[in-house]
Write a protein that holds these residues in place. Sequence first.
Motif, PDB file in Angstrom:
ATOM      1  N   GLY A 114       4.385 -12.860 -16.745  1.00 19.32           N
ATOM      2  CA  GLY A 114       5.104 -11.929 -15.896  1.00 19.32           C
ATOM      3  C   GLY A 114       5.973 -10.950 -16.664  1.00 19.32           C
ATOM      4  N   ALA A 115       5.537 -10.602 -17.875  1.00 20.90           N
ATOM      5  CA  ALA A 115       6.353  -9.684 -18.667  1.00 20.90           C
ATOM      6  C   ALA A 115       6.184  -8.254 -18.200  1.00 20.90           C
ATOM      7  CB  ALA A 115       5.992  -9.806 -20.152  1.00 20.90           C
ATOM      8  N   LEU A 116       5.004  -7.915 -17.728  1.00 16.93           N
ATOM      9  CA  LEU A 116       4.773  -6.577 -17.206  1.00 16.93           C
ATOM     10  C   LEU A 116       4.300  -6.733 -15.769  1.00 16.93           C
ATOM     11  CD1 LEU A 116       2.905  -5.096 -20.302  1.00 16.93           C
ATOM     12  CD2 LEU A 116       5.221  -4.502 -19.552  1.00 16.93           C
ATOM     13  N   THR A 117       5.109  -6.249 -14.860  1.00 14.26           N
ATOM     14  CA  THR A 117       4.740  -6.402 -13.453  1.00 14.26           C
ATOM     15  C   THR A 117       4.873  -5.065 -12.737  1.00 14.26           C
ATOM     16  OG1 THR A 117       6.996  -7.145 -13.022  1.00 14.26           O
ATOM     17  CG2 THR A 117       5.311  -8.861 -13.242  1.00 14.26           C
ATOM     18  N   VAL A 164      -3.549  -6.884 -17.475  1.00 16.02           N
ATOM     19  CA  VAL A 164      -3.949  -7.615 -18.684  1.00 16.02           C
ATOM     20  C   VAL A 164      -2.862  -8.580 -19.153  1.00 16.02           C
ATOM     21  CG1 VAL A 164      -5.437  -5.713 -19.454  1.00 16.02           C
ATOM     22  CG2 VAL A 164      -3.147  -5.935 -20.423  1.00 16.02           C
ATOM     23  N   CYS A 165      -1.631  -8.332 -18.765  1.00 16.35           N
ATOM     24  CA  CYS A 165      -0.532  -9.194 -19.206  1.00 16.35           C
ATOM     25  C   CYS A 165      -0.728 -10.602 -18.639  1.00 16.35           C
ATOM     26  CB  CYS A 165       0.813  -8.622 -18.755  1.00 16.35           C
ATOM     27  SG  CYS A 165       2.200  -9.583 -19.372  1.00 16.35           S
ATOM     28  N   PRO A 166      -0.803 -11.603 -19.518  1.00 14.97           N
ATOM     29  CA  PRO A 166      -1.101 -12.952 -19.040  1.00 14.97           C
ATOM     30  C   PRO A 166       0.086 -13.617 -18.354  1.00 14.97           C
ATOM     31  CG  PRO A 166      -0.706 -12.981 -21.396  1.00 14.97           C
ATOM     32  CD  PRO A 166      -0.665 -11.542 -20.982  1.00 14.97           C
ATOM     33  N   ARG A 173       9.850 -13.010 -21.034  1.00 12.31           N
ATOM     34  CA  ARG A 173       8.654 -13.762 -20.635  1.00 12.31           C
ATOM     35  C   ARG A 173       7.454 -13.461 -21.515  1.00 12.31           C
ATOM     36  NH1 ARG A 173       9.184 -11.595 -14.534  1.00 12.31           N
ATOM     37  NH2 ARG A 173      11.048 -12.753 -13.902  1.00 12.31           N
ATOM     38  N   CYS A 174       7.570 -12.463 -22.362  1.00 10.22           N
ATOM     39  CA  CYS A 174       6.420 -11.984 -23.140  1.00 10.22           C
ATOM     40  C   CYS A 174       5.990 -13.021 -24.179  1.00 10.22           C
ATOM     41  CB  CYS A 174       6.813 -10.681 -23.824  1.00 10.22           C
ATOM     42  SG  CYS A 174       5.618 -10.091 -25.033  1.00 10.22           S
ATOM     43  N   ILE A 175       4.695 -13.198 -24.327  1.00 14.69           N
ATOM     44  CA  ILE A 175       4.205 -14.115 -25.374  1.00 14.69           C
ATOM     45  C   ILE A 175       3.598 -13.349 -26.547  1.00 14.69           C
ATOM     46  CG2 ILE A 175       3.809 -16.054 -23.804  1.00 14.69           C
ATOM     47  CD1 ILE A 175       0.714 -15.224 -24.310  1.00 14.69           C
ATOM     48  N   LEU A 176       3.804 -12.064 -26.594  1.00 16.74           N
ATOM     49  CA  LEU A 176       3.338 -11.217 -27.707  1.00 16.74           C
ATOM     50  C   LEU A 176       1.838 -11.362 -27.978  1.00 16.74           C
ATOM     51  CD1 LEU A 176       6.471 -11.585 -29.919  1.00 16.74           C
ATOM     52  CD2 LEU A 176       5.580  -9.434 -29.033  1.00 16.74           C
ATOM     53  N   CYS A 177       1.075 -11.233 -26.920  1.00 22.93           N
ATOM     54  CA  CYS A 177      -0.380 -11.316 -27.069  1.00 22.93           C
ATOM     55  C   CYS A 177      -0.966  -9.989 -27.531  1.00 22.93           C
ATOM     56  CB  CYS A 177      -1.016 -11.715 -25.744  1.00 22.93           C
ATOM     57  SG  CYS A 177      -0.907 -10.413 -24.507  1.00 22.93           S
ATOM     58  N   TYR A 178      -0.208  -8.944 -27.482  1.00 22.45           N
ATOM     59  CA  TYR A 178      -0.607  -7.581 -27.893  1.00 22.45           C
ATOM     60  C   TYR A 178      -1.627  -6.931 -26.953  1.00 22.45           C
ATOM     61  CZ  TYR A 178       1.628  -7.949 -32.584  1.00 22.45           C
ATOM     62  OH  TYR A 178       2.500  -8.076 -33.639  1.00 22.45           O
ATOM     63  N   ARG A 179      -1.984  -7.613 -25.856  1.00 23.64           N
ATOM     64  CA  ARG A 179      -3.002  -7.025 -24.986  1.00 23.64           C
ATOM     65  C   ARG A 179      -2.573  -5.664 -24.452  1.00 23.64           C
ATOM     66  NH1 ARG A 179      -4.540 -11.865 -20.804  1.00 23.64           N
ATOM     67  NH2 ARG A 179      -5.777 -13.183 -22.215  1.00 23.64           N
ATOM     68  N   CYS A 180      -1.294  -5.552 -24.083  1.00 22.43           N
ATOM     69  CA  CYS A 180      -0.852  -4.290 -23.477  1.00 22.43           C
ATOM     70  C   CYS A 180      -0.870  -3.157 -24.502  1.00 22.43           C
ATOM     71  CB  CYS A 180       0.544  -4.437 -22.867  1.00 22.43           C
ATOM     72  SG  CYS A 180       1.802  -4.945 -24.040  1.00 22.43           S
ATOM     73  N   VAL A 181      -0.713  -3.518 -25.769  1.00 17.07           N
ATOM     74  CA  VAL A 181      -0.735  -2.500 -26.815  1.00 17.07           C
ATOM     75  C   VAL A 181      -2.168  -2.001 -27.019  1.00 17.07           C
ATOM     76  CG1 VAL A 181      -0.161  -1.989 -29.223  1.00 17.07           C
ATOM     77  CG2 VAL A 181       1.258  -3.578 -27.904  1.00 17.07           C
TER      78      VAL A 181
HETATM   79  S1  SF4 Z   1       0.595  -8.006 -22.355  1.00 12.83           S
HETATM   80 FE1  SF4 Z   1       2.462  -8.991 -21.619  1.00 12.83          FE
HETATM   81  S2  SF4 Z   1       2.662 -10.863 -22.835  1.00 12.83           S
HETATM   82 FE2  SF4 Z   1       1.152  -9.584 -23.853  1.00 12.83          FE
HETATM   83  S3  SF4 Z   1       2.354  -8.438 -25.378  1.00 12.83           S
HETATM   84 FE3  SF4 Z   1       2.234  -7.130 -23.544  1.00 12.83          FE
HETATM   85  S4  SF4 Z   1       4.081  -7.668 -22.403  1.00 12.83           S
HETATM   86 FE4  SF4 Z   1       3.801  -9.287 -23.900  1.00 12.83          FE
END
Ligand code: SF4
Lengths: 330, 176, 447
Positions: A211-214, A207-209, A157-165
């Motif tokens: 449902g990749a991190l729940t 911050v995850c937009p 489900r991740c869109i690789l927005c990098y927010r979680c990083v």
């Molecule tokens: S915040 Fe969520 S969608 Fe964005 S990169 Fe991390 S896991 Fe992926």
Amino acid sequence: MAKITFDGIEVEVEDGTTILNAARKIGGNVVPPAMCYYTPLKGSGGKCRVCLVKVTAGSAKDPRPMPKLVASCITPVQDGMVVENTLSEQAMEARKGIVEMLLINHPLDCPVCDQAGECDLQNLSYEHGTSGTRYEEDRRTFDKIDIGPLIQLHMTRCILCYRCVYTADQLTEKRVHGVLGRGDASEIGTYIENSLENEFIGNVIDVCPVGALTDKTFRFKNRVWFTKPMDAHRECETPGCCGKVVLWSRGEEVLRVTARKNEYGEVEEFICNTCRFDKKEMSDWIIDGPRHIARASVIAANHYELPVINPHLVPDLPAHVVDTQIQDQN
Amino acid sequence: MVDFKDKSEVKFSEAAQKEIERYISHYPADRKKSAVLPVLHIAQAEFGGWVSPAVQDKVAEILGIEPIEVYEVATFYTMFNLKPVGNYVLEVCRTGPCMLRGSDQLIEHIENRIGCKVGETSPDGMFTLKTVECLAACGMGPMLQIHEDYHENLDPEKVDKLLEDLRNKAAVKQSN
Amino acid sequence: MGLKILTEHINVPGIETYETYRKMGGYRSVEKALKTMTPDEVVEEVKKSGLRGRGGAGFPTGMKWSFLAKPEGKPRYLVCNADESEPGTFKDRVLMEKIPHALIEGMITSSFALGARTSYIYIRGELMFVLRILEKAIAEAYANGMLGENILGSGYSLDLHVHPGGGAYICGEETALLESLEGKRGNPRNKPPFPAVWGLYGSPTVVNNVESIATVPWIVNNTGDEYAKIGVGRSTGTKLISAGGHLNKPGVYEIELGLPVEEFLYSDEYCGGIWKGRKFKAVVAGGSSVPILPAELFLKTAEGVPRVMTYESLSEGGFVSGTMLGSGGFIAMDDTTCVVRNTWNFARFYHHESCGQCSPCREGTGWMEKVLHRLEHGHGSMHDIDLLVSISKQIEGNTICPLGDAAAWPVASAVRHFREEFEWHVRNPQEATKPGAVFNKSEAVLA
Ligand code: SF4
Ligand SMILES: Cc1cc2nc3c(=O)[nH]c(=O)nc-3n(C[C@H](O)[C@H](O)[C@H](O)COP(=O)(O)O)c2cc1C
Ligand code: SF4
Ligand code: FES
Ligand code: FES
């Protein structure tokens, strides 16, 4: 100060403000969507490209239009700039294209996704997507990885927005997860078996937009629209934690605790893991009142509909879900 | 195959350590992280042609960065082998200009000769076959790279000879 | 014989050594610049020369240099882009391998002009053997007082280092290169700020291609005005062309800009014509990212004007009927070439090399590859051909860095100029998928 015209509306903002934030000052329907930009996270933005807008005049000094669409979330305003978002056919067309790109590999497993109802991608595709897909290829899959007892990762489900990083970089001392691999094989992961446990790491969930991190501790898997959000707070002793949260409850039961988000889905004050994961009794909290869900989101507008799910496209759906889905559709 | 339980077992030779120090000295003192690619190259050459997690952890320790920062880099760049490899890694260019000059046939020929497919290691553990993208030798294609050496203007005969030489070289090494 | 600026001595035995290189007149520009010129005067000469960046974009080098910010208390950097990974391009590698001191001399003179005290050559990691040649040459330059403290007693000091990449085409994009040099993943940065303001380690930085930098010594020695006399119009000087594909004589050629394309392709001084006595079908004239052109449109513009090797002439006709000089990666194709397969191959390349940061490129490059793969294998539909064009449009112009465009153009141009060949693959899947099968225009019309 700089004065700009955005979708025909004049607005004055501080120098250095981004186009997106200038638009947010106007508010309402003209505001471009943002999937990767996140005000509190330094360096975020510029990646998802859903916020692209047309600059028809660069500045008062140099009123030439910009040759390409620009990412409004990272482009600073100039005095006399003229920007078109909803007024620009080119911008709207490009956005439709980008939403399609974000969806082609998305599993569309909304019926089993904890984010359903408060998912920015769901909102985005509702507002800007087209029905049906032109994508006939196999959707991307990833090996499942376990990132610990607190947080669930659904990489598909991740869109690789990098927010979680950025969150881990900026809120915690030792980052243990990151973006691995390259291109469309990029994934969020820890590489070696590792669990995310820093006292502030829970914020990646908020911050995850998508449902990749729940929240793995979200008790009794429940659809968010059946839960009642309430503002609450406690005297939290964790340094750096504001202690101000939203409780998502059903009856007397606290099912989930999150930080408070503004109308653009951004957390302004982050919370610690203790507040998020360990305080699941009403008695832990002082209730401030009902939470107003400000954004005209899918959940608030109550127009959430189950997407048409094709079980062939979502190989890892639990059997009972597939069954109910098919029944629902019939 | 070289493998380690954890980073405490990973010991660079003196020559390699010197080389690492030399690279680190090229960057400002607070920018040691800049040396991650050169150090990964040195590590890969040092420990059997691949970088295991333990080796990557060691690299992180040397540079004073978090292990994830090394993992992120090692998985981004295609030159780093993340799994054990054979004695010789054959990296055949598959990109357009080489394809025009016969790289498809070359790859097939090598597969038949060494008995494994692209991405695999031959049953005798001698060769790992990889395809790579344009290596800046297009006018001399088809071509392949083995360790640091380029082998250009290849045809089946030349490849056979090359493989033969490598087998002999390995045999000599073994008997010594 | 055309004038050779970079490759005049390429066949002199021992030219890779300091001694021979110096004997042939090398390092004169260092003496001249450091002892008799101010940095700004060097910049001025480069500006006058009209030299345009040889890495692909063709941006005037002197102008780029004059944009370099000079804030107090911050170092400035010159970084040489020796990542050379664009399919079809192999000129920088040959130059560095054969005459390493040409680049080093250029680095010293250019660093002096920009006020850099530490400079880097970022070379693609696969070229480790060239890195070793460069390091050896750099050691010689140090030993002879051309690098290090107080070069030639001028008071100017410079350290020069070579940095290997790790296998990633995207690190040729200048901001990805800087990220990589900082030890990170090669994700291009959002611009602005441009490297001239915020480059390596947050300091003002100039990134230039190997060939651009190696040209600077000649300009300093002979003046910018003299350089500007070579070539045609805004395409001044000489250019290295990497000639590959179906040619009798593939290799690296230094040409004077303005050379007729027909002469370049057919004369024995250069490519010597199409190999095996076959016909010339198509060409990718400036590295894999530029639009492919059918032979007729390459030799003459749509208006029937014979093309010459200049930035302007090759782009005559825009995207409808023109292409670009780009990095000078010249890939010729004979009449046995399957354009669909070649396009798929390039699409696979861009899919493989996308850094994956921005959604249109990350998702779109893979999508195009898959659709092309289907078409090539006889499973495509007519609708897929339009789909390809549509995907390429969704990527083009909407991404962080130009790799998105570079991925879109080859596909869009192949469909534009060779649509019949794509359609033939849809109509005759069985025939098209036979090994060695090639679309033949006249037969297809009959069928
Ligand atoms: S915040 Fe969520 S969608 Fe964005 S990169 Fe991390 S896991 Fe992926
Ligand atoms: C995807 C991509 C790959 C590139 N690869 C290279 C390269 O390998 N070598 C190079 O010199 N420039 C390359 N460039 C161009 C550089 O970004 C940059 O413009 C150039 O190095 C500037 O040098 P110049 O002005 O001397 O040409 C690439 C650009 C893109 C977008
Ligand atoms: S266009 Fe492609 S390569 Fe460039 S930043 Fe975006 S994803 Fe990365
Ligand atoms: S929000 Fe602007 S690019 Fe993602
Ligand atoms: S395509 Fe093989 S080296 Fe360039």
